[in-house]
Every structure is written in structure tokens, then in C-alpha cells.
Enzyme design. Structure first.
Site, PDB file in Angstrom:
ATOM      1  N   HIS A  48       0.854  -1.188   0.000  1.00 42.52           N
ATOM      2  CA  HIS A  48       0.000   0.000   0.000  1.00 42.52           C
ATOM      3  C   HIS A  48       0.890   1.238   0.000  1.00 42.52           C
ATOM      4  O   HIS A  48       2.113   1.130   0.104  1.00 42.52           O
ATOM      5  CB  HIS A  48      -0.969  -0.014   1.183  1.00 42.52           C
ATOM      6  CG  HIS A  48      -0.341   0.085   2.535  1.00 42.52           C
ATOM      7  ND1 HIS A  48       0.429  -0.922   3.084  1.00 42.52           N
ATOM      8  CD2 HIS A  48      -0.361   1.082   3.469  1.00 42.52           C
ATOM      9  CE1 HIS A  48       0.828  -0.558   4.296  1.00 42.52           C
ATOM     10  NE2 HIS A  48       0.366   0.650   4.548  1.00 42.52           N
ATOM     11  N   HIS A  71       1.381   3.987   1.949  1.00 41.51           N
ATOM     12  CA  HIS A  71       1.870   4.781   3.073  1.00 41.51           C
ATOM     13  C   HIS A  71       3.395   4.903   3.039  1.00 41.51           C
ATOM     14  O   HIS A  71       4.101   3.940   2.694  1.00 41.51           O
ATOM     15  CB  HIS A  71       1.404   4.176   4.390  1.00 41.51           C
ATOM     16  CG  HIS A  71      -0.052   4.449   4.665  1.00 41.51           C
ATOM     17  ND1 HIS A  71      -0.781   3.775   5.611  1.00 41.51           N
ATOM     18  CD2 HIS A  71      -0.923   5.345   4.101  1.00 41.51           C
ATOM     19  CE1 HIS A  71      -2.023   4.230   5.632  1.00 41.51           C
ATOM     20  NE2 HIS A  71      -2.135   5.171   4.721  1.00 41.51           N
ATOM     21  N   ASP A 103       5.802   4.954   5.140  1.00 47.28           N
ATOM     22  CA  ASP A 103       6.692   4.052   5.872  1.00 47.28           C
ATOM     23  C   ASP A 103       6.777   2.675   5.227  1.00 47.28           C
ATOM     24  O   ASP A 103       7.512   1.808   5.699  1.00 47.28           O
ATOM     25  CB  ASP A 103       6.263   3.930   7.349  1.00 47.28           C
ATOM     26  CG  ASP A 103       4.889   3.319   7.528  1.00 47.28           C
ATOM     27  OD1 ASP A 103       3.985   3.613   6.719  1.00 47.28           O
ATOM     28  OD2 ASP A 103       4.693   2.539   8.484  1.00 47.28           O
ATOM     29  N   HIS A 104       6.052   2.492   4.107  1.00 45.18           N
ATOM     30  CA  HIS A 104       6.139   1.245   3.347  1.00 45.18           C
ATOM     31  C   HIS A 104       6.734   1.442   1.955  1.00 45.18           C
ATOM     32  O   HIS A 104       7.210   0.474   1.357  1.00 45.18           O
ATOM     33  CB  HIS A 104       4.755   0.604   3.230  1.00 45.18           C
ATOM     34  CG  HIS A 104       4.248   0.064   4.535  1.00 45.18           C
ATOM     35  ND1 HIS A 104       4.204  -1.287   4.828  1.00 45.18           N
ATOM     36  CD2 HIS A 104       3.797   0.684   5.639  1.00 45.18           C
ATOM     37  CE1 HIS A 104       3.737  -1.462   6.050  1.00 45.18           C
ATOM     38  NE2 HIS A 104       3.486  -0.272   6.571  1.00 45.18           N
ATOM     39  N   HIS A 153      -7.652  -0.551   5.337  1.00 50.72           N
ATOM     40  CA  HIS A 153      -6.601   0.332   5.866  1.00 50.72           C
ATOM     41  C   HIS A 153      -6.342   1.452   4.862  1.00 50.72           C
ATOM     42  O   HIS A 153      -6.311   2.636   5.215  1.00 50.72           O
ATOM     43  CB  HIS A 153      -5.348  -0.494   6.120  1.00 50.72           C
ATOM     44  CG  HIS A 153      -4.196   0.283   6.677  1.00 50.72           C
ATOM     45  ND1 HIS A 153      -4.212   0.833   7.937  1.00 50.72           N
ATOM     46  CD2 HIS A 153      -2.987   0.605   6.143  1.00 50.72           C
ATOM     47  CE1 HIS A 153      -3.070   1.466   8.162  1.00 50.72           C
ATOM     48  NE2 HIS A 153      -2.314   1.338   7.085  1.00 50.72           N
ATOM     49  N   ASP A 165      -0.340  -3.664   6.378  1.00 51.33           N
ATOM     50  CA  ASP A 165      -0.944  -3.156   7.607  1.00 51.33           C
ATOM     51  C   ASP A 165      -2.416  -3.541   7.730  1.00 51.33           C
ATOM     52  O   ASP A 165      -3.183  -2.836   8.399  1.00 51.33           O
ATOM     53  CB  ASP A 165      -0.813  -1.633   7.672  1.00 51.33           C
ATOM     54  CG  ASP A 165       0.600  -1.176   7.978  1.00 51.33           C
ATOM     55  OD1 ASP A 165       1.469  -2.038   8.205  1.00 51.33           O
ATOM     56  OD2 ASP A 165       0.835   0.047   7.975  1.00 51.33           O
ATOM     57  N   HIS A 209       4.477  -4.383  11.020  1.00 50.18           N
ATOM     58  CA  HIS A 209       4.909  -3.729  12.251  1.00 50.18           C
ATOM     59  C   HIS A 209       5.031  -4.709  13.416  1.00 50.18           C
ATOM     60  O   HIS A 209       4.318  -5.718  13.465  1.00 50.18           O
ATOM     61  CB  HIS A 209       3.916  -2.631  12.651  1.00 50.18           C
ATOM     62  CG  HIS A 209       3.880  -1.481  11.709  1.00 50.18           C
ATOM     63  ND1 HIS A 209       4.684  -0.372  11.853  1.00 50.18           N
ATOM     64  CD2 HIS A 209       3.135  -1.268  10.594  1.00 50.18           C
ATOM     65  CE1 HIS A 209       4.429   0.484  10.877  1.00 50.18           C
ATOM     66  NE2 HIS A 209       3.496  -0.036  10.095  1.00 50.18           N
TER      67      HIS A 209
END
Length: 259
Positions: A53, A55, A57-58, A111, A132, A170
Site C-alpha cells: 500500500h 503509506h 513508511d512502506h 486500511h 498493515d 509492524h
């Protein structure tokens, strides 16, 4: 034989590396530096980047990573992913170039609107890379979807074979288990899982991968339709629960404020 290695990133992210021989595929590289260091240290060639996805942090490390190690980027067709070469939708199947890695794609919105998962045999067991959406003993927040979408996505993952190993984004396991015990304080398997997770973290080791069977047994979000969990949701909400989706929605809102 292919193996899966976790690379810690930021405060609690995991970047997953599937390696076979001298080639590697990297899942959700939010930060390029630890991946570049790992590839150099291990003498690996980057075969592919897989994003679940959008985001940051990915995906934040993708551009720097492929600038140093040109490789195709795979990711959700309905989201903006840096350097995306292969947009994917549920039902698609891919083979990573030069690796014995065949993966099928699941649509798992909730998400984010276009979130996908990758499922396939890696080594001796099936593996799920779910970003996530599903966590060990938990699930992701609902940012772009609806509770009904997220519940359907989790049900899709829960229907996978029990031995499927769960590689999520995570290290949230202990916090998730604290919430799970608030929902089902009398469930012995949860106390056992918490003790095991605490021992694992004390050794500074990842609590992942989990398995689908373990999540079915101990994850309150997968158990939203169970009478005990549904009763806990109703008690927290202060009114009767109509169905599984409402039970899940109450649990997710409860977890959002849980400390």
C-alpha cells in the site's frame, strides 16, 4: 531454498526480504538505507520490490533503492506507488524474475483503498505478506475504507490455510495482546501467547511471523463474530450488537482509544 529475513526500520516497521541464492525480493521498503546495507553485506542482487500500500513508511525507500539496484516494482493498481512498473489487482499472479517465487494477489481494502496482499509458497510453507491489514493479534486502522470492507478483507485472510505464515508490517504484538486480553481476559491461549511474545521481545527478536491458525485462535478482530467477543463489544458500546460487522467496528473503535 528460499528464506524470509526481517529488516527492522524506523521505530517498529519490518521490511521483509525473500532471498534465494544471490537474488532477493524486498517487501515494503519504507527506508532504503537498511536494505542497501543488507544487500551489500550479503552480496545479493535485487530482483523485485513488492509494495502492499502507499503509506510512506512502506514505500518511502523505493526510489533510492531502485536507483542503486534497478528492479521492477510491483504494487496496488489503485494506489500511487513510486516507480510502479507492474500494477496489481486481486486475482493476479506474478513470478519474480530469476527466483522460484510465485505469488498471487488478494485485494484487501480497508486500511487504504487499494491495499493488496501477496500469498505464495516460500520455502516449506505458504507465506502471506499483508502490510498493515492483519497484524499479530490485531489489525490496521481504517483510514480509507469502511468497517465492512476491513471485516471482509480480514475474513479473506482468515480463510487461508492455517499453516500460512503471516508477515505483517509492524512489531505491534505486545500492544495488540494487551487489547486482546481486555476483550477476552479469561482466554488462556491469550495469556500463553503474551508470555511467549514477552520472552521473544526480551531476546530482542521479532514476534513474527505469526500463522493464520494462531490468528484465528487469538486475534479479537478475526473473532468478532464469536459470542464472547461480541458480548465484550456490546458491553463496551453499551448497546446490543446487530451483526459481525458492527462487532468488528466497535472493537476497532475501542482499540483506537485503548491505552
Amino acid at each position: 531454498m528460499s528464506t524470509i529475513i526481517p529488516i527492522p526500520a524506523f521505530a517498529d516497521n519490518y521490511i521483509w526480504v525473500v532471498r534465494d541464492g544471490t537474488r532477493a525480493a524486498v517487501v515494503d521498503p519504507g527506508d532504503a538505507r537498511p536494505v542497501l546495507d543488507y544487500l551489500a553485506r550479503e552480496g545479493l542482487t535485487l530482483a523485485a520490490v513488492l509494495a502492499t500500500h502507499h503509506h510512506q513508511d512502506h514505500v518511502g525507500g523505493i526510489e533510492a533503492l531502485v536507483a542503486r539496484h534497478p528492479a521492477p516494482v510491483y504494487g496496488p493498481a489503485r494506489e500511487t506507488i513510486p516507480k510502479l512498473a507492474h500494477p496489481l489487482r486481486g486475482g493476479d499472479a506474478i513470478t519474480i524474475p530469476g527466483m522460484p517465487l510465485d505469488l498471487r494477489i488478494l485485494d484487501i481494502p480497508g486500511h487504504t483503498a487499494g491495499h493488496i496482499a501477496y500469498v505464495g509458497d516460500v520455502g516449506s510453507a505458504p507465506a502471506l505478506f499483508c502490510g498493515d491489514t492483519l497484524f499479530a493479534a490485531g489489525c490496521g486502522r481504517i483510514f480509507e475504507g469502511t468497517p465492512a470492507q476491513m471485516w471482509a478483507s480480514l475474513a479473506k485472510l482468515a480463510a487461508l490455510a492455517g499453516e500460512t505464515r503471516v508477515y505483517c508490517g509492524h512489531e505491534y504484538t505486545l500492544a495488540n495482546l494487551r487489547f486482546a486480553l481486555a476483550v477476552e481476559p479469561d482466554r488462556a491461549s491469550l495469556w500463553d501467547r503474551q508470555a511467549a511474545a514477552e520472552a521473544t521481545r526480551h531476546r530482542d527478536e521479532p514476534t513474527l511471523p505469526s500463522t493464520i491458525a494462531l490468528e484465528r485462535a487469538t486475534n479479537p478482530f478475526l473473532r468478532a463474530g464469536h459470542p464472547v467477543v461480541r458480548a465484550a463489544a456490546a458491553a463496551h458500546a453499551g448497546h446490543p450488537i446487530v451483526d459481525e460487522v458492527e462487532s468488528f467496528a466497535v472493537l476497532r473503535a475501542w482499540k483506537n482509544e485503548f491505552r
